[in-house]
Design a protein around this motif. Structure first.
Motif, mmCIF file in Angstrom:
data_model
loop_
_atom_site.group_PDB
_atom_site.id
_atom_site.type_symbol
_atom_site.label_atom_id
_atom_site.label_comp_id
_atom_site.label_asym_id
_atom_site.label_seq_id
_atom_site.Cartn_x
_atom_site.Cartn_y
_atom_site.Cartn_z
ATOM 1 N N PRO B 37 0.827 -1.223 0.000
ATOM 2 C CA PRO B 37 0.000 0.000 0.000
ATOM 3 C C PRO B 37 0.856 1.266 0.000
ATOM 4 C CG PRO B 37 -0.773 -1.561 1.641
ATOM 5 C CD PRO B 37 0.556 -2.074 1.154
ATOM 6 N N THR B 38 1.954 1.241 0.745
ATOM 7 C CA THR B 38 2.849 2.394 0.800
ATOM 8 C C THR B 38 3.430 2.703 -0.575
ATOM 9 O OG1 THR B 38 3.457 1.480 2.944
ATOM 10 C CG2 THR B 38 4.695 3.398 2.170
ATOM 11 N N SER B 40 2.290 1.787 -3.503
ATOM 12 C CA SER B 40 1.332 2.200 -4.529
ATOM 13 C C SER B 40 0.817 3.613 -4.261
ATOM 14 C CB SER B 40 0.174 1.199 -4.636
ATOM 15 O OG SER B 40 -0.399 0.999 -3.369
ATOM 16 N N LYS B 41 0.903 4.096 -2.988
ATOM 17 C CA LYS B 41 0.536 5.474 -2.704
ATOM 18 C C LYS B 41 1.614 6.434 -3.212
ATOM 19 C CE LYS B 41 -1.780 4.811 1.262
ATOM 20 N NZ LYS B 41 -1.564 4.661 2.707
#
Lengths: 311, 266
Positions: B37-38, B40-41
């Motif tokens: 998630p990190t 892709s953010k």
């Protein structure tokens, strides 16, 4: 009765010089058989053929009446083997290895195994890699004897054992024989096995030269003898003694080669005052010479004589 | 307990390598799953891949969709790192099965017991199968745990499909190494040839879509069957799995026959 080992024209060729040629060997059951020959003569080659680790170029062999190629597993169940260059799984302790090998074999008398460990003074808790050569050899010997095999094949198996353990090993071999089992032990040193074996086979350059009893072998064995006398000696007093050859008497010292009994020589020497007697034991090579005095052997004998005189 | 037979003894021999490879692959996969998630953010990964153009194919990332965790894992791990690790592990271990015992001289003692040569090969082979399965089970558990921590979607069955292919790829190369070492008795040759083969096959597969001519020989590359059907997205392709399994079976049979027929090293 079937022979413990029987080879028929067994031949294995590798390259030019190594291997064995047309070996016909019969080892009867219930004896300790010494398989003698210098290093590189083909002892291990024959043994590895019997174990089906290598395959013959021609000829065949049977062990306990079973064909070494076809009946491999049946033979393995009834025989055991200790190689000369014994390699074992070095990360295991002696006990772990004995457990593993026992499981592969399928039947092990635990009490007998423990008694072997005790008799050979093996510390089974040590890892194989921390053991000396002699102690590794003990692990191999316990593994070999613990299944009470009908045939034990020992390839230079006693190298590195200390004298006490060597003696215990000989007792184990004798016990096996007395129970009607067979021990086949290879060696390049006659003294190592001469008092142990019932019969010996001699191999040189890949050919089986003879199968003899130890007594028969000794009768033919050559011995180099030197006798120092006090005062002068008459060389004629030693002429024509049975079995004595290469006789030289110089500066009060007699040198000669004796085949078989030294009795006549000793009795002749006893007429003079003797200061010292030296006897050089026969090497296998010299026994080969006595046996089959080929041109090559005679050359070697002459060379030996020359160096002897120089010394 | 592990000293019962050749299979259990080999499991014992493989226990530490298996432990470390499992842990390494597992932790690496969990790391990517947790940080996904990190990543892709911070980055638009698909745009980056787009910008790299054809060069990205070298990394075997052609099929990846980096906006999902499963696509991300495909690009980062399943295309190169995991198969390389798996093949190195499985083939590295298998190359030493018979050749290692021969060079150490332990094979003489082993075969003087009532164990056939074929049995030695097959029981050792069974141990590497078990080891590979352990590695992917650990990997699967670590990946799902990582995905749970980062609250990312990761379908367990799709992941399992890819891991089945990973095991089959590992075993196919392991059996090639096993066959070479059983035939030659030479562990170094077995490792060398197998690794060279793996690299060649990888490049053929990775470059086949951008280099003309490679496409025709792409079916010769085992990597074509490994991820060619994109099991992470589409599930298990039985056809591809069967090809890898067949290659593994053929080389296992070659190993058994070669080892049976040969004079063993003294």
């Amino acid at each position: 009765m079937t022979a413990a080992i029987e080879t028929r024209n067994l031949t294995k060729r590798y390259g030019r010089s190594r291997g064995i040629t047309d070996v016909d060997l019969v080892v009867e059951t219930g004896q300790i058989f010494g398989f003698l020959g210098p290093n590189g003569a083909g002892k291990s080659t024959l043994i590895r053929l019997l174990l089906d680790l290598i395959r013959p170029t021609s000829g065949g062999a049977s062990v306990l009446g079973l064909d070494v190629r076809r009946d491999r597993l049946a033979i393995d169940r009834r025989t055991s083997y200790v190689p000369g260059e014994l390699s074992l799984y070095s990360d295991m302790t002696g006990r772990q290895l004995l457990t593993y090998l026992g499981n592969l074999q399928g039947h092990v008398d635990g009490a007998y195994r423990e008694s072997l460990i005790e008799r050979l003074e093996l510390d089974p808790t040590k890892r194989i890699k921390s053991l000396s050569r002699g102690n590794k050899q003990k692990v191999g010997l316990v593994a070999a004897f613990m299944i009470r095999p009908e045939l034990l094949i020992l390839d230079e198996a006693t190298a590195g054992l200390d004298p006490f353990i060597q003696l215990e090993f000989e007792h184990l071999c004798e016990e096996a024989r007395d129970e009607g089992r067979t021990v086949f032990i290879s060696s390049h040193q006659l003294p190592e096995v001469e008092h142990l074996c019932d019969r010996v086979g001699i191999i040189r350059e890949g050919r089986l030269l003879a199968v003899e009893t130890i007594a028969g072998l000794k009768e033919r064995a050559l011995r180099r003898i030197e006798i120092d006398f006090i005062g002068t000696v008459d060389a004629d007093a030693f002429a024509n003694l049975p079995g004595v050859s290469d006789l030289v008497v110089r500066d009060g010292t007699l040198r000669c080669t004796v085949m078989g009994s030294v009795d006549a020589l000793i009795k002749a020497a006893a007429r003079f005052e003797v200061r010292n007697i030296r006897s050089v034991d026969t090497s296998l090579e010299e026994i080969f010479m006595a046996y089959y005095g080929s041109g090559e052997a005679a050359d070697k004998s002459a060379a030996g004589e020359a160096s002897h005189a120089a010394a | 307990m592990l000293l019962r037979n050749v299979f259990t003894k080999t499991v014992r021999d493989l226990r530490w390598p298996t432990f470390w490879v499992s842990l390494g692959c597992g932790v690496m996969t969990a790391y990517f799953a947790i940080l996904f998630p990190t990543y892709s953010k911070l980055f638009d990964l698909n745009a980056i891949l787009e910008k790299m153009g054809p060069a990205v194919k070298l990394l075997g990332a052609s099929l990846g969709d980096a906006s999902t965790l499963i696509g991300f894992l495909h690009i980062e791990l399943f295309s190169m790192i995991l198969p390389a690790a798996m093949v190195a592990f499985a083939a590295g271990m298998a190359s030493g099965f018979t050749a290692g015992e021969e060079s150490r001289g332990t094979i003489d003692v082993l075969l003087s017991y009532p164990v056939s040569r074929a049995r030695v090969v097959l029981e050792k082979w069974l141990a590497i199968v078990l080891a590979c399965i352990v590695v992917v089970l650990v990997l699967w558990a670590f990946a799902l745990t990582g995905a749970a921590i980062s609250a990312s979607a990761l379908p367990p069955d799709r992941l399992a499909s890819a891991l089945v292919m990973l095991v089959l790829l590992g075993l196919a190369f392991a059996d090639i190494a096993l066959a070479i070492s059983a035939f030659s008795g030479n562990r170094g040759a077995a490792i060398g040839v197998t690794v060279a083969l793996m690299v060649a096959m990888y490049l053929i597969d990775a470059l086949s879509s951008i280099v003309d001519g490679l496409a025709t020989i792409r079916p010769l590359s085992l990597f074509r069957y490994y991820m060619g059907g994109d099991p992470l997205r589409n599930g298990l392709s039985l056809g591809d799995a069967a090809v890898l399994a067949a290659v593994a079976a053929v080389f296992l049979a070659i190993a058994v026959v070669a080892f049976e027929r040969r004079d063993l090293a003294a």
